[in-house]
Design a protein around this motif. Structure first.
Motif, PDB file in Angstrom:
ATOM      1  N   ILE A 112       0.837  -1.215   0.000  1.00 53.41           N
ATOM      2  CA  ILE A 112       0.000   0.000   0.000  1.00 53.41           C
ATOM      3  C   ILE A 112       0.860   1.247   0.000  1.00 53.41           C
ATOM      4  O   ILE A 112       0.556   2.241  -0.691  1.00 53.41           O
ATOM      5  CB  ILE A 112      -0.949  -0.034   1.214  1.00 53.41           C
ATOM      6  CG1 ILE A 112      -1.952  -1.186   1.071  1.00 53.41           C
ATOM      7  CG2 ILE A 112      -1.694   1.284   1.355  1.00 53.41           C
ATOM      8  CD1 ILE A 112      -2.852  -1.367   2.266  1.00 53.41           C
ATOM      9  N   SER A 113       1.953   1.214   0.751  1.00 52.72           N
ATOM     10  CA  SER A 113       2.855   2.371   0.781  1.00 52.72           C
ATOM     11  C   SER A 113       3.470   2.629  -0.585  1.00 52.72           C
ATOM     12  O   SER A 113       3.580   3.784  -1.027  1.00 52.72           O
ATOM     13  CB  SER A 113       3.955   2.144   1.824  1.00 52.72           C
ATOM     14  OG  SER A 113       3.403   1.986   3.121  1.00 52.72           O
ATOM     15  N   GLU A 114       3.863   1.559  -1.297  1.00 53.71           N
ATOM     16  CA  GLU A 114       4.426   1.730  -2.637  1.00 53.71           C
ATOM     17  C   GLU A 114       3.379   2.252  -3.614  1.00 53.71           C
ATOM     18  O   GLU A 114       3.674   3.090  -4.471  1.00 53.71           O
ATOM     19  CB  GLU A 114       4.985   0.395  -3.131  1.00 53.71           C
ATOM     20  CG  GLU A 114       6.210  -0.081  -2.375  1.00 53.71           C
ATOM     21  CD  GLU A 114       6.690  -1.427  -2.874  1.00 53.71           C
ATOM     22  OE1 GLU A 114       6.073  -1.951  -3.831  1.00 53.71           O
ATOM     23  OE2 GLU A 114       7.676  -1.966  -2.319  1.00 53.71           O
ATOM     24  N   ARG A 115       2.147   1.755  -3.490  1.00 55.07           N
ATOM     25  CA  ARG A 115       1.107   2.173  -4.423  1.00 55.07           C
ATOM     26  C   ARG A 115       0.753   3.643  -4.260  1.00 55.07           C
ATOM     27  O   ARG A 115       0.459   4.332  -5.244  1.00 55.07           O
ATOM     28  CB  ARG A 115      -0.125   1.294  -4.227  1.00 55.07           C
ATOM     29  CG  ARG A 115      -1.237   1.564  -5.216  1.00 55.07           C
ATOM     30  CD  ARG A 115      -2.228   0.421  -5.228  1.00 55.07           C
ATOM     31  NE  ARG A 115      -1.606  -0.837  -5.640  1.00 55.07           N
ATOM     32  CZ  ARG A 115      -2.251  -1.994  -5.709  1.00 55.07           C
ATOM     33  NH1 ARG A 115      -3.524  -2.074  -5.370  1.00 55.07           N
ATOM     34  NH2 ARG A 115      -1.611  -3.092  -6.102  1.00 55.07           N
ATOM     35  N   PHE A 116       0.787   4.131  -3.042  1.00 57.73           N
ATOM     36  CA  PHE A 116       0.462   5.541  -2.801  1.00 57.73           C
ATOM     37  C   PHE A 116       1.706   6.426  -2.787  1.00 57.73           C
ATOM     38  O   PHE A 116       1.605   7.618  -2.483  1.00 57.73           O
ATOM     39  CB  PHE A 116      -0.277   5.691  -1.471  1.00 57.73           C
ATOM     40  CG  PHE A 116      -1.705   5.214  -1.523  1.00 57.73           C
ATOM     41  CD1 PHE A 116      -2.699   6.036  -2.010  1.00 57.73           C
ATOM     42  CD2 PHE A 116      -2.028   3.937  -1.109  1.00 57.73           C
ATOM     43  CE1 PHE A 116      -4.010   5.586  -2.071  1.00 57.73           C
ATOM     44  CE2 PHE A 116      -3.326   3.482  -1.165  1.00 57.73           C
ATOM     45  CZ  PHE A 116      -4.334   4.309  -1.647  1.00 57.73           C
ATOM     46  N   GLY A 117       2.864   5.866  -3.128  1.00 59.01           N
ATOM     47  CA  GLY A 117       4.069   6.669  -3.246  1.00 59.01           C
ATOM     48  C   GLY A 117       4.685   7.081  -1.933  1.00 59.01           C
ATOM     49  O   GLY A 117       5.489   8.030  -1.899  1.00 59.01           O
ATOM     50  N   ARG A 118       4.356   6.382  -0.845  1.00 62.48           N
ATOM     51  CA  ARG A 118       4.901   6.753   0.455  1.00 62.48           C
ATOM     52  C   ARG A 118       6.101   5.906   0.858  1.00 62.48           C
ATOM     53  O   ARG A 118       6.888   6.326   1.713  1.00 62.48           O
ATOM     54  CB  ARG A 118       3.825   6.615   1.535  1.00 62.48           C
ATOM     55  CG  ARG A 118       2.628   7.536   1.319  1.00 62.48           C
ATOM     56  CD  ARG A 118       1.574   7.279   2.389  1.00 62.48           C
ATOM     57  NE  ARG A 118       0.395   8.115   2.185  1.00 62.48           N
ATOM     58  CZ  ARG A 118      -0.704   8.060   2.924  1.00 62.48           C
ATOM     59  NH1 ARG A 118      -0.770   7.170   3.928  1.00 62.48           N
ATOM     60  NH2 ARG A 118      -1.735   8.845   2.674  1.00 62.48           N
TER      61      ARG A 118
END
Length: 382
Positions: free
Chosen positions: A152-158
């Motif tokens: 989820i962090s990778e998908r939202f660029g975090r």
């Protein structure tokens, strides 16, 4: 008189042999008369009294564990008394009807102890399996949570991710190649189906021309020429179908087995990369926190997990690189052979060169199935 006779009978000694049976008593008229007199007195007692006495005996009767066996005569010394509680072994009951001793089996203290021990060991084994399953579920849940959080962090660029640009480019090329080869395979199968239908039509048409040549004398030659032509085309078409089927089978093996195996390894590599990044991010977060004893223990554990997943990621990365290299070499070799076969077979068929078409099949070691080989036998149909 009765009391004197009964007292005399009571003071008589009853000998007991070694087997526990009573010995033979001498004939005594007074004893027999006393027994008869006592029987007549018992007959006069009411049923209610007898029932009440029986209940009293059952309630307040002697304890079998405290009874004794007297081997001597009445009034003898206590040396011949053996308490039954000291006798070991299975209990024995007497069958009055057959005058036999019958052992009474039961669970002794040793058997109770063994059964309780076995039940305790079974409980411990079950508990151990349950604890092991619980630990497995716990580890799986923790790993899933970390990977989901990282994804989820990778998908939202975090979050940050490990990137291998060269390897990912090769993986993307492989996926695009697989899509194109699947299109070639689909079209080749469609060509096979259409051409098979055409060959079957030519076969039926040739049979019809041959039949009409027999029934139409005035057009016998014309129908005969067309029948021979259709049969020749049908034979060449079956030969071409053998070459096309070999081409389709080879492409299917390349796409759905060789490439698919490499893509499965790539999928495992991507999962390992996600796990490695998840534990790497977890280690970075713990490293930025406090440095007390509990935090240092967590950092050490996170460092160990990070190292394990890093080794797994690097191992799978190496496997993917090797498989991509071998896949490319195998693809070039297989497609060079199959494309040459397809070209030569198609060219020879449409040029009407039957000899070259058969030579092409011999060149690639393709053996044609005899007519009717695909049809199951009568035994298989049963």
């Amino acid at each position: 008189m009765t009391d004197s006779i009964m007292s005399k009978a009571a003071t008589m000694e009853i000998p007991i042999n070694g087997n526990g049976d009573t010995g033979t008593l001498p004939e005594d008229d007074s004893l027999e008369q006393a027994a008869k007199l006592q029987w007549s007195l018992d007959e006069k007692v009411g049923s209610s009294r007898g029932t009440r006495d029986l209940q009293q005996v059952m309630v307040s009767g002697p304890n079998l564990n405290e009874t004794s066996i007297v081997s001597g005569g009445y009034g003898g010394t206590a040396e011949g008394i053996i308490p039954t509680s000291s006798i070991k072994g299975p209990a024995i009951r007497y069958n009055a009807e057959f005058n036999k001793r019958i052992p009474v089996t039961g669970l002794g203290p040793n058997m109770h102890h063994s059964s309780s021990s076995s039940s305790m060991s079974a409980d411990q084994t079950t508990r151990g399996v349950a604890v092991e399953k619980l630990e497995t579920v716990k580890k799986w849940g923790l790993n899933t949570y970390k990977c989901t959080k990282q994804m989820i962090s990778e998908r939202f660029g975090r979050g940050s991710r490990t990137v291998d640009l060269e390897l990912e480019a090769q993986i993307e090329v492989l996926r695009d190649t697989k899509r194109k080869y699947e299109s070639v395979l689909r079209l080749a199968r469609a060509l096979t189906n259409h051409f098979y239908n055409m060959v079957q039509t030519q076969h039926a048409l040739g049979d019809t021309f041959a039949e009409l040549s027999q029934k139409s004398p005035e057009l016998r030659d014309e129908f005969g020429y067309n029948a021979e032509t259709q049969k020749l085309l049908c034979k060449n078409g079956e030969t071409l179908l053998g070459a096309i089927n070999f081409f389709v089978s080879s492409i299917n093996t390349l796409v759905n087995k060789t490439m698919e195996d490499t893509l499965m390894t790539i999928k495992m590599y991507e999962n390992a990369r996600l796990e490695f990044d998840a534990y790497r991010s977890d280690l970075e977060e713990l490293s930025l926190g406090p440095r007390d004893a509990l935090a240092m223990a967590r950092i050490d554990a996170a460092q160990e997990q990070h190292q394990l997943h890093k080794e797994k990621y690097e191992r799978l990365r190496s496997d993917v690189i090797i498989k991509l290299k071998f896949l490319e070499e195998n693809k070039v070799k297989v497609m060079h052979k199959q494309l040459l076969l397809f070209h030569n077979a198609i060219s020879a068929y449409f040029a009407g060169n039957q000899q070259q078409l058969e030579q092409t099949l011999k060149q690639f070691n393709i053996k044609l199935k005899p007519p009717g080989a695909d049809k199951p036998s009568w035994l298989e149909e049963q």
